[in-house]
Design a protein around this motif. Structure first.
Motif, PDB file in Angstrom:
ATOM      1  N   ILE A   1     -52.612  35.957  46.013  1.00 58.42           N
ATOM      2  CA  ILE A   1     -53.165  36.780  44.946  1.00 58.42           C
ATOM      3  C   ILE A   1     -52.227  37.952  44.727  1.00 58.42           C
ATOM      4  N   ILE A   2     -51.800  38.144  43.479  1.00 56.33           N
ATOM      5  CA  ILE A   2     -50.967  39.295  43.161  1.00 56.33           C
ATOM      6  C   ILE A   2     -51.723  40.164  42.162  1.00 56.33           C
ATOM      7  N   ARG A   3     -51.353  41.435  42.124  1.00 50.69           N
ATOM      8  CA  ARG A   3     -51.996  42.372  41.218  1.00 50.69           C
ATOM      9  C   ARG A   3     -50.954  42.873  40.221  1.00 50.69           C
ATOM     10  N   GLU A   4     -51.197  42.627  38.940  1.00 51.55           N
ATOM     11  CA  GLU A   4     -50.322  43.081  37.871  1.00 51.55           C
ATOM     12  C   GLU A   4     -51.146  43.882  36.880  1.00 51.55           C
ATOM     13  N   ASN A   5     -50.717  45.097  36.615  1.00 49.12           N
ATOM     14  CA  ASN A   5     -51.406  45.973  35.659  1.00 49.12           C
ATOM     15  C   ASN A   5     -52.890  46.101  35.968  1.00 49.12           C
ATOM     16  N   GLY A   6     -53.226  46.177  37.258  1.00 52.23           N
ATOM     17  CA  GLY A   6     -54.617  46.352  37.671  1.00 52.23           C
ATOM     18  C   GLY A   6     -55.451  45.086  37.674  1.00 52.23           C
ATOM     19  N   ARG A   7     -54.860  43.949  37.287  1.00 52.23           N
ATOM     20  CA  ARG A   7     -55.598  42.688  37.281  1.00 52.23           C
ATOM     21  C   ARG A   7     -55.036  41.767  38.347  1.00 52.23           C
ATOM     22  N   GLU A   8     -55.922  41.043  39.008  1.00 56.38           N
ATOM     23  CA  GLU A   8     -55.493  40.098  40.048  1.00 56.38           C
ATOM     24  C   GLU A   8     -55.369  38.707  39.435  1.00 56.38           C
ATOM     25  N   ARG A   9     -54.355  37.963  39.903  1.00 54.62           N
ATOM     26  CA  ARG A   9     -54.224  36.563  39.511  1.00 54.62           C
ATOM     27  C   ARG A   9     -53.626  35.785  40.657  1.00 54.62           C
ATOM     28  N   ARG A  10     -53.902  34.478  40.662  1.00 55.47           N
ATOM     29  CA  ARG A  10     -53.428  33.591  41.723  1.00 55.47           C
ATOM     30  C   ARG A  10     -52.140  32.919  41.271  1.00 55.47           C
ATOM     31  N   VAL A  11     -51.125  32.984  42.133  1.00 56.33           N
ATOM     32  CA  VAL A  11     -49.851  32.312  41.871  1.00 56.33           C
ATOM     33  C   VAL A  11     -49.383  31.678  43.177  1.00 56.33           C
ATOM     34  N   THR A  12     -48.392  30.809  43.086  1.00 59.46           N
ATOM     35  CA  THR A  12     -47.834  30.237  44.309  1.00 59.46           C
ATOM     36  C   THR A  12     -46.968  31.293  44.990  1.00 59.46           C
ATOM     37  N   ALA A  13     -46.750  31.117  46.276  1.00 53.96           N
ATOM     38  CA  ALA A  13     -45.926  32.066  47.025  1.00 53.96           C
ATOM     39  C   ALA A  13     -44.495  32.074  46.494  1.00 53.96           C
ATOM     40  N   ALA A  14     -44.012  30.932  46.022  1.00 52.00           N
ATOM     41  CA  ALA A  14     -42.661  30.865  45.463  1.00 52.00           C
ATOM     42  C   ALA A  14     -42.563  31.729  44.208  1.00 52.00           C
ATOM     43  N   GLU A  15     -43.575  31.647  43.349  1.00 52.61           N
ATOM     44  CA  GLU A  15     -43.564  32.449  42.130  1.00 52.61           C
ATOM     45  C   GLU A  15     -43.668  33.932  42.459  1.00 52.61           C
ATOM     46  N   ALA A  16     -44.516  34.281  43.433  1.00 51.13           N
ATOM     47  CA  ALA A  16     -44.647  35.680  43.836  1.00 51.13           C
ATOM     48  C   ALA A  16     -43.333  36.199  44.418  1.00 51.13           C
ATOM     49  N   PHE A  17     -42.656  35.354  45.168  1.00 55.70           N
ATOM     50  CA  PHE A  17     -41.367  35.727  45.757  1.00 55.70           C
ATOM     51  C   PHE A  17     -40.336  35.997  44.660  1.00 55.70           C
ATOM     52  N   LEU A  18     -40.280  35.112  43.667  1.00 52.14           N
ATOM     53  CA  LEU A  18     -39.342  35.301  42.557  1.00 52.14           C
ATOM     54  C   LEU A  18     -39.682  36.544  41.737  1.00 52.14           C
ATOM     55  N   LEU A  19     -40.974  36.787  41.521  1.00 46.46           N
ATOM     56  CA  LEU A  19     -41.374  37.986  40.780  1.00 46.46           C
ATOM     57  C   LEU A  19     -40.951  39.258  41.520  1.00 46.46           C
ATOM     58  N   GLN A  20     -41.145  39.255  42.829  1.00 48.80           N
ATOM     59  CA  GLN A  20     -40.762  40.428  43.636  1.00 48.80           C
ATOM     60  C   GLN A  20     -39.247  40.622  43.627  1.00 48.80           C
ATOM     61  N   LEU A  21     -38.489  39.524  43.762  1.00 51.55           N
ATOM     62  CA  LEU A  21     -37.025  39.624  43.719  1.00 51.55           C
ATOM     63  C   LEU A  21     -36.555  40.164  42.370  1.00 51.55           C
ATOM     64  N   THR A  22     -37.152  39.659  41.301  1.00 52.71           N
ATOM     65  CA  THR A  22     -36.772  40.108  39.964  1.00 52.71           C
ATOM     66  C   THR A  22     -37.109  41.575  39.773  1.00 52.71           C
ATOM     67  N   LYS A  23     -38.269  42.000  40.255  1.00 52.91           N
ATOM     68  CA  LYS A  23     -38.671  43.406  40.134  1.00 52.91           C
ATOM     69  C   LYS A  23     -37.701  44.303  40.891  1.00 52.91           C
ATOM     70  N   LEU A  24     -37.343  43.903  42.108  1.00 49.79           N
ATOM     71  CA  LEU A  24     -36.390  44.701  42.888  1.00 49.79           C
ATOM     72  C   LEU A  24     -35.032  44.747  42.198  1.00 49.79           C
ATOM     73  N   GLY A  25     -34.614  43.614  41.617  1.00 50.81           N
ATOM     74  CA  GLY A  25     -33.340  43.566  40.906  1.00 50.81           C
ATOM     75  C   GLY A  25     -33.339  44.482  39.699  1.00 50.81           C
ATOM     76  N   LEU A  26     -34.439  44.507  38.950  1.00 43.67           N
ATOM     77  CA  LEU A  26     -34.531  45.378  37.781  1.00 43.67           C
ATOM     78  C   LEU A  26     -34.605  46.852  38.171  1.00 43.67           C
ATOM     79  N   ASP A  27     -35.098  47.117  39.394  1.00 37.79           N
ATOM     80  CA  ASP A  27     -35.166  48.502  39.881  1.00 37.79           C
ATOM     81  C   ASP A  27     -33.829  48.997  40.405  1.00 37.79           C
ATOM     82  N   GLY A  28     -32.806  48.131  40.434  1.00 40.78           N
ATOM     83  CA  GLY A  28     -31.474  48.577  40.831  1.00 40.78           C
ATOM     84  C   GLY A  28     -30.944  48.006  42.127  1.00 40.78           C
ATOM     85  N   ASP A  29     -31.698  47.148  42.802  1.00 41.32           N
ATOM     86  CA  ASP A  29     -31.226  46.536  44.044  1.00 41.32           C
ATOM     87  C   ASP A  29     -30.289  45.382  43.673  1.00 41.32           C
ATOM     88  N   SER A  30     -28.981  45.588  43.863  1.00 40.34           N
ATOM     89  CA  SER A  30     -28.007  44.586  43.411  1.00 40.34           C
ATOM     90  C   SER A  30     -28.095  43.292  44.212  1.00 40.34           C
TER      91      SER A  30
END
Length: 187
Positions: A53-82
């Motif tokens: 379960i991940i929380r986006e914009n205050g709402r919870e939704r169910r995703v696979t762990a692979a998708e959550a992992f990719l979302l987290q990697l992308t978020k970190l990359g957009l925040d400046g982690d090369s």
């Protein structure tokens, strides 16, 4: 002792075992070898296929762990982690290269429910458990999570103590239910 006896006498010590207990030439010290494991590969598929379960914009939704992992990697990359940006880019490139046209095996479960009988549907949905799975008319007890979910929908309305007793007796493991504050009948 003579000189002949000294030459025939074996020297036994550190890293030189007696001749009788040494391995013969060509004989393995571990004849059976290392036992084969169930899996040689790491269980990535099983782990990354689980739902989280991940929380986006205050709402919870169910995703696979692979998708959550990719979302987290992308978020970190957009925040400046090369490093995370490169890893996300490589992972997305790998996904683009995979052939998604290959159909994944699906399991189709068909359950026919008699009109007026919900016991089969309750079991299929895993909302309840039959006490005797071999008897068609066996008593079904509700799972704790469905009781909690149903009670959360009540809001301000409360059940009478008699109704609470009925719910308590229909729950499979009432000690695992997080009963609301207004609940009077305790297990």
């Amino acid at each position: 002792m003579t000189e002949d006896e000294d030459s025939t006498q074996e020297i036994v010590g550190y890293r030189t075992p007696p001749l009788g207990s040494r391995f013969r030439q060509g004989q393995s010290g571990n004849p059976k070898g290392r036992p084969r494991g169930r899996r040689r590969d790491l269980p990535y598929e099983a782990m990354l296929g689980q739902e989280v379960i991940i929380r986006e914009n205050g709402r919870e939704r169910r995703v696979t762990a692979a998708e959550a992992f990719l979302l987290q990697l992308t978020k970190l990359g957009l925040d400046g982690d090369s490093v995370a940006a490169r890893a996300a880019s490589a992972a997305l490139g790998d996904i683009r290269d995979t052939d998604l046209s290959i159909p994944y095996p699906l399991e189709i479960v068909r359950c026919i429910v008699d009109p007026g009988s919900v016991s089969t549907a309750v079991e299929c949905l895993r909302i309840g458990t039959k006490l005797d799975r071999y008897r068609e008319t066996a008593r079904i007890l509700l799972e704790p999570w469905i009781v909690e979910s149903a009670l959360a929908r009540f809001g301000e309305k409360q059940l009478t103590p008699e109704e609470q007793e009925i719910v308590l007796n229909a729950t499979r493991t009432p000690s695992k239910v997080r009963w609301p504050d207004w609940w009077l009948v305790k297990p």
